[in-house]
Design an enzyme around this catalytic site. Structure first.
Site, PDB file in Angstrom:
ATOM      1  N   LYS A   1       1.365 -19.686   7.261  1.00  0.00           N
ATOM      2  CA  LYS A   1       0.700 -20.056   8.510  1.00  0.00           C
ATOM      3  C   LYS A   1       0.346 -18.776   9.263  1.00  0.00           C
ATOM      4  O   LYS A   1       1.020 -17.762   9.040  1.00  0.00           O
ATOM      5  CB  LYS A   1       1.588 -20.961   9.340  1.00  0.00           C
ATOM      6  CG  LYS A   1       2.776 -20.231   9.988  1.00  0.00           C
ATOM      7  CD  LYS A   1       3.252 -20.885  11.237  1.00  0.00           C
ATOM      8  CE  LYS A   1       3.668 -19.852  12.229  1.00  0.00           C
ATOM      9  NZ  LYS A   1       4.282 -20.247  13.428  1.00  0.00           N
TER      10      LYS A   1
ATOM     11  N   ARG B   1       0.812  -1.224   0.000  1.00  0.00           N
ATOM     12  CA  ARG B   1       0.000   0.000   0.000  1.00  0.00           C
ATOM     13  C   ARG B   1       0.840   1.265   0.000  1.00  0.00           C
ATOM     14  O   ARG B   1       0.313   2.364  -0.034  1.00  0.00           O
ATOM     15  CB  ARG B   1      -0.922  -0.019   1.207  1.00  0.00           C
ATOM     16  CG  ARG B   1      -0.197  -0.185   2.525  1.00  0.00           C
ATOM     17  CD  ARG B   1      -1.166  -0.373   3.647  1.00  0.00           C
ATOM     18  NE  ARG B   1      -0.507  -0.930   4.818  1.00  0.00           N
ATOM     19  CZ  ARG B   1      -1.151  -1.298   5.907  1.00  0.00           C
ATOM     20  NH1 ARG B   1      -2.450  -1.199   5.967  1.00  0.00           N
ATOM     21  NH2 ARG B   1      -0.488  -1.798   6.931  1.00  0.00           N
TER      22      ARG B   1
ATOM     23  N   LYS C   1      13.168 -27.469   6.045  1.00  0.00           N
ATOM     24  CA  LYS C   1      14.496 -27.587   6.660  1.00  0.00           C
ATOM     25  C   LYS C   1      15.135 -28.917   6.266  1.00  0.00           C
ATOM     26  O   LYS C   1      14.461 -29.945   6.238  1.00  0.00           O
ATOM     27  CB  LYS C   1      14.378 -27.485   8.185  1.00  0.00           C
ATOM     28  CG  LYS C   1      13.982 -26.097   8.651  1.00  0.00           C
ATOM     29  CD  LYS C   1      13.785 -26.080  10.154  1.00  0.00           C
ATOM     30  CE  LYS C   1      13.246 -24.751  10.623  1.00  0.00           C
ATOM     31  NZ  LYS C   1      14.242 -23.681  10.623  1.00  0.00           N
TER      32      LYS C   1
ATOM     33  N   HIS D   1       7.104 -23.797   7.174  1.00  0.00           N
ATOM     34  CA  HIS D   1       8.505 -23.707   6.755  1.00  0.00           C
ATOM     35  C   HIS D   1       9.386 -24.759   7.417  1.00  0.00           C
ATOM     36  O   HIS D   1      10.480 -25.040   6.929  1.00  0.00           O
ATOM     37  CB  HIS D   1       9.053 -22.287   6.937  1.00  0.00           C
ATOM     38  CG  HIS D   1       9.251 -21.886   8.343  1.00  0.00           C
ATOM     39  ND1 HIS D   1       8.296 -21.252   9.083  1.00  0.00           N
ATOM     40  CD2 HIS D   1      10.309 -22.045   9.172  1.00  0.00           C
ATOM     41  CE1 HIS D   1       8.755 -21.030  10.296  1.00  0.00           C
ATOM     42  NE2 HIS D   1       9.971 -21.501  10.380  1.00  0.00           N
TER      43      HIS D   1
ATOM     44  N   LYS E   1       8.323 -20.395  24.556  1.00  0.00           N
ATOM     45  CA  LYS E   1       9.121 -19.180  24.373  1.00  0.00           C
ATOM     46  C   LYS E   1       9.910 -18.913  25.658  1.00  0.00           C
ATOM     47  O   LYS E   1       9.563 -19.408  26.714  1.00  0.00           O
ATOM     48  CB  LYS E   1       8.206 -17.987  24.113  1.00  0.00           C
ATOM     49  CG  LYS E   1       7.514 -18.051  22.760  1.00  0.00           C
ATOM     50  CD  LYS E   1       6.879 -16.720  22.432  1.00  0.00           C
ATOM     51  CE  LYS E   1       6.212 -16.756  21.084  1.00  0.00           C
ATOM     52  NZ  LYS E   1       7.157 -16.952  19.971  1.00  0.00           N
TER      53      LYS E   1
ATOM     54  N   ASP F   1       0.175 -21.622  17.614  1.00  0.00           N
ATOM     55  CA  ASP F   1       1.268 -21.014  16.863  1.00  0.00           C
ATOM     56  C   ASP F   1       2.364 -22.023  16.516  1.00  0.00           C
ATOM     57  O   ASP F   1       2.994 -21.907  15.466  1.00  0.00           O
ATOM     58  CB  ASP F   1       1.867 -19.867  17.703  1.00  0.00           C
ATOM     59  CG  ASP F   1       2.774 -18.971  16.890  1.00  0.00           C
ATOM     60  OD1 ASP F   1       2.376 -18.600  15.769  1.00  0.00           O
ATOM     61  OD2 ASP F   1       3.877 -18.638  17.360  1.00  0.00           O
TER      62      ASP F   1
ATOM     63  N   GLU G   1      12.227 -21.763  21.908  1.00  0.00           N
ATOM     64  CA  GLU G   1      12.724 -20.463  21.451  1.00  0.00           C
ATOM     65  C   GLU G   1      13.253 -19.716  22.663  1.00  0.00           C
ATOM     66  O   GLU G   1      12.651 -19.810  23.743  1.00  0.00           O
ATOM     67  CB  GLU G   1      11.595 -19.626  20.859  1.00  0.00           C
ATOM     68  CG  GLU G   1      10.939 -20.206  19.634  1.00  0.00           C
ATOM     69  CD  GLU G   1       9.709 -19.382  19.272  1.00  0.00           C
ATOM     70  OE1 GLU G   1       9.788 -18.599  18.329  1.00  0.00           O
ATOM     71  OE2 GLU G   1       8.678 -19.529  19.952  1.00  0.00           O
TER      72      GLU G   1
ATOM     73  N   HIS H   1       4.067 -26.836  13.303  1.00  0.00           N
ATOM     74  CA  HIS H   1       5.435 -27.378  13.293  1.00  0.00           C
ATOM     75  C   HIS H   1       5.567 -28.684  14.076  1.00  0.00           C
ATOM     76  O   HIS H   1       6.108 -29.667  13.578  1.00  0.00           O
ATOM     77  CB  HIS H   1       6.418 -26.371  13.896  1.00  0.00           C
ATOM     78  CG  HIS H   1       6.371 -25.017  13.269  1.00  0.00           C
ATOM     79  ND1 HIS H   1       6.145 -24.818  11.925  1.00  0.00           N
ATOM     80  CD2 HIS H   1       6.531 -23.788  13.804  1.00  0.00           C
ATOM     81  CE1 HIS H   1       6.169 -23.520  11.671  1.00  0.00           C
ATOM     82  NE2 HIS H   1       6.397 -22.878  12.785  1.00  0.00           N
TER      83      HIS H   1
HETATM   84  N1  LIG Z   1       7.555 -12.782  10.204  1.00  0.00           N
HETATM   85  C1  LIG Z   1       7.836 -14.058  10.262  1.00  0.00           C
HETATM   86  O1  LIG Z   1       8.970 -14.472  10.595  1.00  0.00           O
HETATM   87  C2  LIG Z   1       6.776 -15.075   9.923  1.00  0.00           C
HETATM   88  C3  LIG Z   1       7.089 -16.448  10.089  1.00  0.00           C
HETATM   89  C4  LIG Z   1       6.142 -17.395   9.734  1.00  0.00           C
HETATM   90  C5  LIG Z   1       4.927 -16.985   9.241  1.00  0.00           C
HETATM   91  N2  LIG Z   1       4.626 -15.666   9.109  1.00  0.00           N
HETATM   92  C6  LIG Z   1       3.317 -15.285   8.564  1.00  0.00           C
HETATM   93  O2  LIG Z   1       3.510 -14.451   7.427  1.00  0.00           O
HETATM   94  C7  LIG Z   1       2.479 -13.498   7.330  1.00  0.00           C
HETATM   95  C8  LIG Z   1       3.095 -12.099   7.299  1.00  0.00           C
HETATM   96  O3  LIG Z   1       3.786 -11.874   8.515  1.00  0.00           O
HETATM   97  P1  LIG Z   1       4.744 -10.616   8.743  1.00  0.00           P
HETATM   98  O4  LIG Z   1       5.437 -10.886  10.028  1.00  0.00           O
HETATM   99  O5  LIG Z   1       5.562 -10.332   7.536  1.00  0.00           O
HETATM  100  O6  LIG Z   1       3.665  -9.444   8.956  1.00  0.00           O
HETATM  101  P2  LIG Z   1       3.907  -7.878   8.884  1.00  0.00           P
HETATM  102  O7  LIG Z   1       5.332  -7.546   9.168  1.00  0.00           O
HETATM  103  O8  LIG Z   1       2.852  -7.264   9.712  1.00  0.00           O
HETATM  104  O9  LIG Z   1       3.655  -7.508   7.353  1.00  0.00           O
HETATM  105  C9  LIG Z   1       2.366  -7.430   6.805  1.00  0.00           C
HETATM  106  C10 LIG Z   1       2.447  -6.921   5.378  1.00  0.00           C
HETATM  107  O10 LIG Z   1       1.111  -6.774   4.884  1.00  0.00           O
HETATM  108  C11 LIG Z   1       0.953  -5.424   4.440  1.00  0.00           C
HETATM  109  N3  LIG Z   1      -0.417  -5.007   4.679  1.00  0.00           N
HETATM  110  C12 LIG Z   1      -1.122  -5.122   5.840  1.00  0.00           C
HETATM  111  N4  LIG Z   1      -2.378  -4.658   5.650  1.00  0.00           N
HETATM  112  C13 LIG Z   1      -2.448  -4.242   4.358  1.00  0.00           C
HETATM  113  C14 LIG Z   1      -3.484  -3.691   3.549  1.00  0.00           C
HETATM  114  N5  LIG Z   1      -4.703  -3.463   4.039  1.00  0.00           N
HETATM  115  N6  LIG Z   1      -3.227  -3.421   2.263  1.00  0.00           N
HETATM  116  C15 LIG Z   1      -1.993  -3.629   1.739  1.00  0.00           C
HETATM  117  N7  LIG Z   1      -0.963  -4.164   2.441  1.00  0.00           N
HETATM  118  C16 LIG Z   1      -1.195  -4.459   3.732  1.00  0.00           C
HETATM  119  C17 LIG Z   1       1.936  -4.612   5.258  1.00  0.00           C
HETATM  120  O11 LIG Z   1       2.177  -3.396   4.602  1.00  0.00           O
HETATM  121  P3  LIG Z   1       2.873  -2.138   5.372  1.00  0.00           P
HETATM  122  O12 LIG Z   1       4.337  -2.493   5.431  1.00  0.00           O
HETATM  123  O13 LIG Z   1       2.597  -0.996   4.467  1.00  0.00           O
HETATM  124  O14 LIG Z   1       2.238  -2.042   6.707  1.00  0.00           O
HETATM  125  C18 LIG Z   1       3.128  -5.561   5.240  1.00  0.00           C
HETATM  126  O15 LIG Z   1       3.772  -5.523   4.005  1.00  0.00           O
HETATM  127  C19 LIG Z   1       1.573 -13.736   8.541  1.00  0.00           C
HETATM  128  O16 LIG Z   1       0.516 -14.568   8.158  1.00  0.00           O
HETATM  129  C20 LIG Z   1       2.479 -14.471   9.517  1.00  0.00           C
HETATM  130  O17 LIG Z   1       1.749 -15.303  10.393  1.00  0.00           O
HETATM  131  C21 LIG Z   1       5.535 -14.707   9.438  1.00  0.00           C
END
Ligand SMILES: NC(=O)c1ccc[n+]([C@@H]2O[C@H](COP(=O)([O-])OP(=O)(O)OC[C@H]3O[C@@H](n4cnc5c(N)ncnc54)[C@H](OP(=O)(O)O)[C@@H]3O)[C@@H](O)[C@H]2O)c1
Length: 534
Positions: free
Chosen positions: A192, A64, A226, A222, A384, A279, A260, A284
């Site tokens: 997930k 966005r 591994k 993920h 955790k 979670d 963790e 996992h």
């Molecule tokens: N982070 C990890 O290590 C990890 C590990 C395993 C799984 N996951 C999963 O991966 C997914 C993403 O996690 P994340 O940690 O990357 O989340 P995050 O950091 O909150 O990122 C969310 C993304 O979605 C965008 N977004 C949110 N609302 C939006 C909207 N209305 N319109 C357009 N873009 C929007 C955000 O944009 P902005 O940057 O502009 O806010 C950002 O790019 C989740 O389902 C999470 O459970 C994450």
């Protein structure tokens, strides 16, 4: 079909042709988020560096922010610079940079998907010319339905009805490059958590299946990417000595730990709604259990492996009502010390309620109702703020039937343990008893060790590298099928239900930096065993 000529052959020397995907475009929804920045973009860069991406491959970030392609490229460069060991050299970066594009839009803005479709067609004309598209949902779960619907309504999911776009014919890769015109494929990768209980997972499947066939849907866990996790099946089935002892006759119990050292950090509000059972355990931990306990598949075809994984998840004996009180420990960390530094308790973390009933630790004793595993307990724990980050599967074997070495406990052999370290030091260790040198028979345990890092002299690919490659290749072996996800929720839901019924009563607290609450130690001590010290 019309024949066209590609500017260059996408297959390069020195790369396993069977593992090079067709030219395609990856669309990352949530390209500016944490997952994309820390995992997806560095993995894609590494794949590019190693020549694992086909020429004509493109990455379109959807977000966005009012960004141009140049802004997105600068963001990616910065993410790589921040990523240990990934700082790109100028040459490699300039090849990667050309793959990167940005499409602006909000998830709930229907016109944004029309704009995305137009942008994809433009990128496709310039580069891949195949129409092949992989959509990656790196977005908060609340965004899944919006993005799925948006992609579907824009006609991006059903490539059979898509425009007539060139597709490279891999079979012709040794002759002058040729392409055959045909609509390309479309696949969707869903991160997930896949739902937060069985009904919401069913609803998410329904939303996906409204626009995508099951063979187009890639539900990512993920852990399955591994190396050591993949090696569980190879280890079991490629070595004649292990499979014959992989059953209730010789195995005393199995321990699976996913620990963790981190707390919830900035993810307090998300974690409050989730907890460790959903979670970590639902995905996992149960996937690790499935790989240890499943029957050998009849082949390594995706459907055969996934059939067996789903079957064994379906055979886990449900814990319902009072069985939850006796065989599940629900814990939460208090303040304490990690590596000598003071850390706050869970209830003091930002975005967490001061009376939170969310668990940051779970320990369970479960049984798999199968011929192979009848009566063998599987002890599972995940948490955790434990002393260190460690994921391990340990198979503890029964003691020998006769103790020939006298009554002195010092002479009694310890049970054999086969420990598979999933992270951080990927490897496998077998603990065996050995005679201590000297005139008497004193038995000491020694370890036979295999370490990925030193044995093969090459790095293990990041889980996301493997899973991105597989999804580009259309290989779903390491992804969860609808039935596996449902079986995992079938196990988790009654535990959550019991906890809701009992309110605050069963919470067991532990200090940050401990291996969980004492109740978890008691759970396994009932059988006179202890959790492994990792
Ligand atoms: N982070 C990890 O290590 C990890 C590990 C395993 C799984 N996951 C999963 O991966 C997914 C993403 O996690 P994340 O940690 O990357 O989340 P995050 O950091 O909150 O990122 C969310 C993304 O979605 C965008 N977004 C949110 N609302 C939006 C909207 N209305 N319109 C357009 N873009 C929007 C955000 O944009 P902005 O940057 O502009 O806010 C950002 O790019 C989740 O389902 C999470 O459970 C994450």
């Amino acid at each position: 079909m019309t024949e066209l000529t590609l500017p260059e052959n996408p297959f390069r020397q020195g790369i396993d042709l069977r593992r090079v995907p067709e030219p395609s475009t990856l669309v990352i929804f949530g390209a500016t988020g944490d997952l994309s920045r820390r995992k997806l973009l560095p993995s894609l860069f590494m794949m590019h560096k190693q020549g694992a991406l086909p020429s004509g491959f493109s990455i379109v970030g959807f977000g966005r922010r009012p960004w141009s392609d140049a802004d997105f490229r600068a963001f990616v460069k910065e993410s790589l610079d921040d990523s240990p060991g990934q700082q790109p050299t100028r040459d490699v970066w300039s090849g990667f940079e050309q793959m990167l594009f940005f499409a602006r839009g909000e998830f709930d803005e229907p016109e944004a998907y029309g704009g995305l479709a137009a942008r994809l067609a433009e990128v496709d004309r310039q580069r891949a010319r195949t129409g092949n598209r992989l959509f990656y949902l790196a977005v908060p779960p609340s965004g899944y339905p919006l993005v799925i619907e948006g992609v579907g309504r824009a006609g991006l999911g059903d490539r059979r009805g898509g425009p007539d776009i060139a597709r490279f014919d891999a079979a012709e890769s040794n002759s002058p490059a040729r392409v055959l015109t045909e609509a390309g494929w479309a696949r969707i990768v869903v991160e997930k958590p896949f739902g937060h209980d069985s009904p919401s997972a069913t609803e998410l499947n329904r939303q996906l299946q409204a626009w995508f066939r099951e063979d187009q849907i890639f539900r990512i866990d993920h852990y399955l990417g591994k190396e050591t996790v993949q090696n569980i099946l190879v280890f079991r089935l490629a070595n004649g000595i292990f499979e014959p002892v992989w059953n209730r006759n010789t195995v005393d119990h199995v321990q699976i730990t996913v620990a963790e050292d981190l707390g919830v950090g900035t993810r307090g509000p998300y974690f409050e709604e989730t907890g460790t059972l959903r979670d970590m355990v639902q995905n996992h931990v149960l996937q690790l259990l499935a790989l240890v306990a499943m029957e050998p598949p009849t082949s390594f075809a995706a459907s055969a492996v996934r059939d067996e994984r789903a079957k064994v998840l379906g055979a886990i004996k449900p814990l319902v009502g009072k069985a939850v009180d006796s065989d599940v420990v629900r814990g939460q960390y208090k303040s304490g010390f990690i590596a000598g530094d003071p850390v706050p308790g869970y209830r003091e973390e930002p975005g967490v309620s001061a009376e939170s009933q969310t668990e940051t630790f779970v320990a369970l004793k479960v049984f798999v109702d199968s011929w192979r595993w009848a009566g063998v307990p599987f002890y599972l724990r995940a948490g955790k703020r434990m002393p260190r980050r460690a994921t391990e599967i340990a198979i503890q074997f029964k003691r020998p039937p006769l103790l020939l070495f006298g009554d002195d406990p010092a002479r009694e052999p310890e049970p054999n343990v086969l420990a598979m370290n999933i992270q951080p030091d990927e490897g496998i260790t077998l603990k065996v008893g050995s005679k201590l040198p000297g005139p008497t028979i004193d038995i000491h345990s020694v370890h036979m060790d295999f370490r990925y890092g030193t044995s093969f002299g090459r790095r293990s690919p990041e889980a996301y590298e493997r899973l991105l490659l597989d999804s580009l290749l259309g290989d779903a072996t390491l992804f969860s099928r609808e039935d596996s996800v449902q079986e995992a929720w079938r196990f988790v839901d009654p535990i959550e239900e019991r906890w809701r019924e009992r309110g605050a009563a069963p919470m067991a607290f532990y200090e940050a930096g401990a291996w969980g609450p004492k109740e978890a130690a008691n759970l396994i001590a009932r059988e006179h065993w202890a959790w492994r010290r990792l």
